[in-house]
Design a protein around this motif. Structure first.
Motif, PDB file in Angstrom:
ATOM      1  N   CYS A   1       0.828  -1.216   0.000  1.00 48.50           N
ATOM      2  CA  CYS A   1       0.000   0.000   0.000  1.00 48.50           C
ATOM      3  C   CYS A   1       0.857   1.259   0.000  1.00 48.50           C
ATOM      4  O   CYS A   1       0.360   2.350  -0.252  1.00 48.50           O
ATOM      5  CB  CYS A   1      -0.945  -0.002   1.187  1.00 48.50           C
ATOM      6  SG  CYS A   1      -0.110   0.175   2.803  1.00 48.50           S
TER       7      CYS A   1
ATOM      8  N   THR B   1       1.957   2.959   2.401  1.00 50.00           N
ATOM      9  CA  THR B   1       1.746   3.873   3.519  1.00 50.00           C
ATOM     10  C   THR B   1       3.077   4.201   4.184  1.00 50.00           C
ATOM     11  O   THR B   1       3.302   5.319   4.660  1.00 50.00           O
ATOM     12  CB  THR B   1       0.795   3.233   4.554  1.00 50.00           C
ATOM     13  OG1 THR B   1      -0.377   2.796   3.888  1.00 50.00           O
ATOM     14  CG2 THR B   1       0.429   4.209   5.645  1.00 50.00           C
TER      15      THR B   1
ATOM     16  N   THR C   1       3.132   3.358  11.141  1.00 49.95           N
ATOM     17  CA  THR C   1       1.975   3.739  10.326  1.00 49.95           C
ATOM     18  C   THR C   1       1.416   2.583   9.507  1.00 49.95           C
ATOM     19  O   THR C   1       0.311   2.678   8.978  1.00 49.95           O
ATOM     20  CB  THR C   1       2.381   4.898   9.385  1.00 49.95           C
ATOM     21  OG1 THR C   1       1.229   5.503   8.847  1.00 49.95           O
ATOM     22  CG2 THR C   1       3.251   4.396   8.252  1.00 49.95           C
ATOM     23  N   CYS C   2       2.157   1.488   9.404  1.00 49.98           N
ATOM     24  CA  CYS C   2       1.723   0.377   8.541  1.00 49.98           C
ATOM     25  C   CYS C   2       0.447  -0.277   9.082  1.00 49.98           C
ATOM     26  O   CYS C   2       0.415  -0.731  10.226  1.00 49.98           O
ATOM     27  CB  CYS C   2       2.824  -0.671   8.442  1.00 49.98           C
ATOM     28  SG  CYS C   2       2.313  -2.107   7.454  1.00 49.98           S
ATOM     29  N   PRO C   3      -0.616  -0.365   8.263  1.00 51.78           N
ATOM     30  CA  PRO C   3      -1.867  -0.978   8.751  1.00 51.78           C
ATOM     31  C   PRO C   3      -1.737  -2.478   8.977  1.00 51.78           C
ATOM     32  O   PRO C   3      -2.577  -3.074   9.662  1.00 51.78           O
ATOM     33  CB  PRO C   3      -2.855  -0.673   7.611  1.00 51.78           C
ATOM     34  CG  PRO C   3      -2.013  -0.476   6.402  1.00 51.78           C
ATOM     35  CD  PRO C   3      -0.740   0.137   6.883  1.00 51.78           C
ATOM     36  N   MET C   4      -0.670  -3.084   8.430  1.00 54.04           N
ATOM     37  CA  MET C   4      -0.482  -4.529   8.581  1.00 54.04           C
ATOM     38  C   MET C   4       0.568  -4.863   9.635  1.00 54.04           C
ATOM     39  O   MET C   4       0.864  -6.026   9.862  1.00 54.04           O
ATOM     40  CB  MET C   4      -0.056  -5.140   7.236  1.00 54.04           C
ATOM     41  CG  MET C   4      -1.035  -4.914   6.101  1.00 54.04           C
ATOM     42  SD  MET C   4      -2.666  -5.623   6.460  1.00 54.04           S
ATOM     43  CE  MET C   4      -2.277  -7.370   6.431  1.00 54.04           C
TER      44      MET C   4
END
Length: 537
Positions: free
Chosen positions: A110, A112, A187-190
C-alpha cells in the motif's frame, strides 16, 4: 537512469551508478531558508571508488570491497544466500525471527510506509529510498532463490530479480540509507516493520560476510570492548576526565562536588554515553549536580565498558550487541546496585532496557530506569528548588526515536519542561510521531567520505525543517536566544552538525543541548548562567 524509471529489478543492473541525487528536487526549507541551495556533493576519491562499491547512489558509508574476479563475486553471492537462509531459521536467529517473518509475509504494497518516511520525502521521493524498495528486494530474492521452484515461477510471482554481485552490494548500501527510526512500522496498517527488515539485512552482512561500517564495528564495538569505551577512553583516562569535569563544574557553579565511582551497594548506577565526556561534559556535570543536591545515593563505574552506555551492536549485529550488554549487566551486578539509570542516550535506553530484557536475566535482572523518569520525580515532586524565570527563552524538544517511538517514553520530559521552561513549545509532529534527527542507527558518527552530505541534505532535512517551524519569524531572528532540547547524545551530535551545515547558529541563534542542563540552569541552588549562549560546540 531517471528516478521515476528505476524499478526493483534494476538493482541488479550492471552500471556504474544506479541513482544520482537531484539537488534541484529536494524539498524547499521553511523561513528563513527559502533561498537555501545545497552545495554540490563531493565525489568519492578515485582510489576509494576503485576499491569500494558506491554504485547505488554515489555515497559511501559502508565500505564493501569490490571483488577482483568472477569467482570472488560468486563467493559473495553464495555467502549472502547462506546468511539469508540462516536469518530465516529459529536456530540461527534468536532475537527477532517472528516479527521479521511477519514483516516479510504481510506487506500488501500500500506504500503507507513511504508517506511516513522522512528520507523518502526529503530525497524528493527517490524510488531507491522508498522503504518498500529495500524490503521487496529481499522478499523477491527469498521467493526466487529460497522457495521451492522459485526460479521457475519467478515471472508469475513477481520475483523478477537477478541475484548477482551488483544486487548484493547495492542491498548492503541500501540497508545504510535508513535510520531505523521505524516511523514506517508505526503507520503500517499490517504491522510490517521495514526498519526491522533493514536491521536484519545489516545483521546478515555483518555476521555472515563480515561487512559493517568501520565507525560502528572496528571503531565502535571492538574498541569499546578492548579499551572500555567506543570513544577510546580507558579507565585511567576516564579518571583524568572526571578530575577535569569536577574542576570545570566548580568554575561554572562554585560548587565543590566529587563525582562518585564504584560505590558498592549504591541505589543508582548511572551510565552515560561516553560521547558526553568528550563533547558535552556539561551534561555529566549537570547530572552530578542534580543527583548530589537531591541527595541521591548514586555512583558511576570505572570498570571496562561500565562507564559507556553505547551499544552499536543494536544497529547491526546480535553477537556484538550481546557482548556489550552482558558487560553492562555484569558491572551492575558486581556493584550490587539497586537499579541502573540510563542517562541521555536514546539507543542506550533500548539496548539496556527494552532489548536488554532478553539478556539481563536471572541474577543479572537488575531494575533499569530511564533518566527521564528519575529527573521527572525530582522536578515534578519539587525535591530540588528551581526558578523557571531563569529559563525564560524559547525552548523546543526533540524526541529521540529509540526513547519515544520504540519505548513510549513521552511524558516525563514534557512534565519537566512544563515546570521549568515558560516558553516551551512542541515540534509538529512530536512524541511517538516525531521525525528522526537524521543521525539515527549510527549515522551521527559516520563522518567519512561524502556521507555527511547525505545525512545533512536528506536524512536530517526533515528535522531541520521541524526545528525552524517550532519558532515564529520574530523568534528566528539571531537576536533571540533559542534552545533545542535533545536528550540523546547521538541526536545532539547530528543536530550540532545540522546547525553547522545550515549555519543556523549564526543565522538564527540556535543553541542545543540536553534536558538536565536546562534543569541545572533553573536550579536556585546553582549560580545563574549554567547554559552559556556564546559557547556553541
Amino acid at each position: 537512469m531517471k528516478n521515476n524509471d528505476i524499478r526493483i529489478k534494476n538493482i541488479s543492473d550492471k552500471k556504474d551508478q544506479l541513482y544520482e541525487v537531484d539537488l534541484d528536487n529536494l524539498p524547499e526549507l521553511p523561513y528563513p531558508y527559502h533561498d537555501w541551495e545545497d552545495p554540490p556533493v563531493e565525489e568519492i576519491q578515485e582510489s576509494k571508488r576503485e576499491k569500494y562499491d558506491s554504485s547505488l547512489d554515489g555515497f559511501l558509508n559502508l565500505q564493501v570491497k569490490k571483488p577482483k574476479t568472477d569467482e570472488e563475486k560468486e563467493k559473495y553471492v553464495a555467502g549472502f544466500l547462506t546468511g539469508l537462509k540462516r536469518l530465516l531459521t529459529k536456530e540461527e536467529n534468536w532475537t527477532f525471527l517472528k516479527p521479521f517473518m511477519l514483516s516479510l509475509d504481510n506487506c500488501v504494497k500500500c506504500n503507507t510506509c513511504s508517506e511516513a518516511c522522512p528520507i523518502f520525502e526529503s530525497s524528493g521521493r527517490a524510488e531507491v529510498y522508498r522503504p518498500l524498495f529495500r524490503s521487496d528486494t529481499l522478499r523477491r530474492i527469498i521467493r526466487k532463490y529460497l522457495k521451492p521452484g522459485g526460479k521457475l515461477t519467478a515471472k508469475f510471482t513477481g520475483a523478477d530479480i537477478d541475484l548477482n554481485w551488483e544486487t548484493v552490494a547495492r542491498l548492503a548500501q541500501l540497508s545504510y540509507r535508513c535510520t531505523l527510526c521505524r516511523r514506517c512500522a508505526q503507520t503500517c496498517p499490517m504491522g510490517v516493520d521495514n526498519g526491522l527488515i533493514t536491521r536484519e539485512i545489516r545483521k546478515l552482512f555483518s555476521m555472515e560476510l563480515g561487512i559493517s561500517p568501520q565507525e560502528l564495528h572496528g571503531d565502535g564495538t571492538l574498541k569499546q570492548l578492548s579499551t572500555g569505551s567506543s570513544t577510546g577512553i580507558t579507565p585511567p583516562a576516564l579518571m583524568d576526565l572526571m578530575e577535569f569535569a569536577e574542576e570545570d563544574l566548580k568554575d561554572r557553579t562554585g560548587l565543590d562536588i566529587k563525582i562518585p565511582f564504584d560505590k558498592p551497594g549504591a541505589d543508582i548506577l548511572l551510565i552515560h554515553n561516553a560521547g558526553e565526556f568528550l563533547s558535552w561534559p556539561e551534561n555529566l556535570e549537570a547530572f552530578a549536580i542534580l543527583f548530589e543536591i537531591a541527595g541521591l545515593n548514586w555512583t558511576l563505574s570505572s570498570e571496562m565498558v561500565g562507564y559507556d552506555s553505547v551499544n552499536y551492536g543494536l544497529f547491526y549485529d546480535d553477537a556484538q550487541y550481546a557482548r556489550v550488554t552482558i558487560k553492562h549487566a555484569e558491572v551492575a551486578k558486581k556493584l550490587g546496585v539497586k537499579k541502573v539509570v540510563v542517562g541521555e542516550c536514546g539507543h542506550a535506553h533500548k539496548a539496556i532496557m527494552a532489548i536488554g530484557d532478553r539478556i539481563w536475566m536471572g541474577e543479572s535482572n537488575i531494575p533499569r530506569e530511564s533518566g527521564m523518569v528519575t529527573m521527572e520525580d525530582l522536578i515534578v515532586n519539587e525535591k530540588v528548588m528551581f526558578d523557571p524565570e531563569r529559563n525564560d527563552f524559547p525552548v523546543t524538544l526533540h524526541d529521540p526515536c529509540n526513547m519515544a517511538r520504540s519505548m513510549g517514553i513521552i511524558k516525563p520530559q514534557r512534565e519537566i519542561l512544563k515546570k521549568i521552561c515558560p516558553q516551551f513549545r512542541e515540534m509538529t509532529p512530536h512524541g511517538v510521531h516525531n521525525y528522526c534527527c537524521g543521525g539515527g542507527s549510527g549515522f551521527a558518527i559516520m563522518q567519512s567520505n561524502n556521507f555527511p552530505a547525505w545525512k545533512y541534505m536528506i536524512s536530517g532535512r526533515k528535522k531541520f525543517a521541524q526545528i525552524l517551524n517550532a519558532f515564529t519569524k520574530d523568534e528566528l531572528d539571531p537576536s533571540v536566544n533559542k534552545y533545542i532540547c535533545a536528550p540523546c547524545s547521538n541526536c545532539k551530535g547530528q543536530i550540532r552538525d545540522l546547525l553547522n551545515y545550515y549555519d543556523a547558529y549564526e543565522r538564527c541563534r540556535f543553541l542545543y543541548g540536553g534536558l538536565v542542563e536546562l534543569i541545572i540552569n533553573a536550579m536556585v541552588d546553582v549560580r545563574e548562567g549554567f547554559i552559556e549562549w556564546d559557547d556553541f560546540h
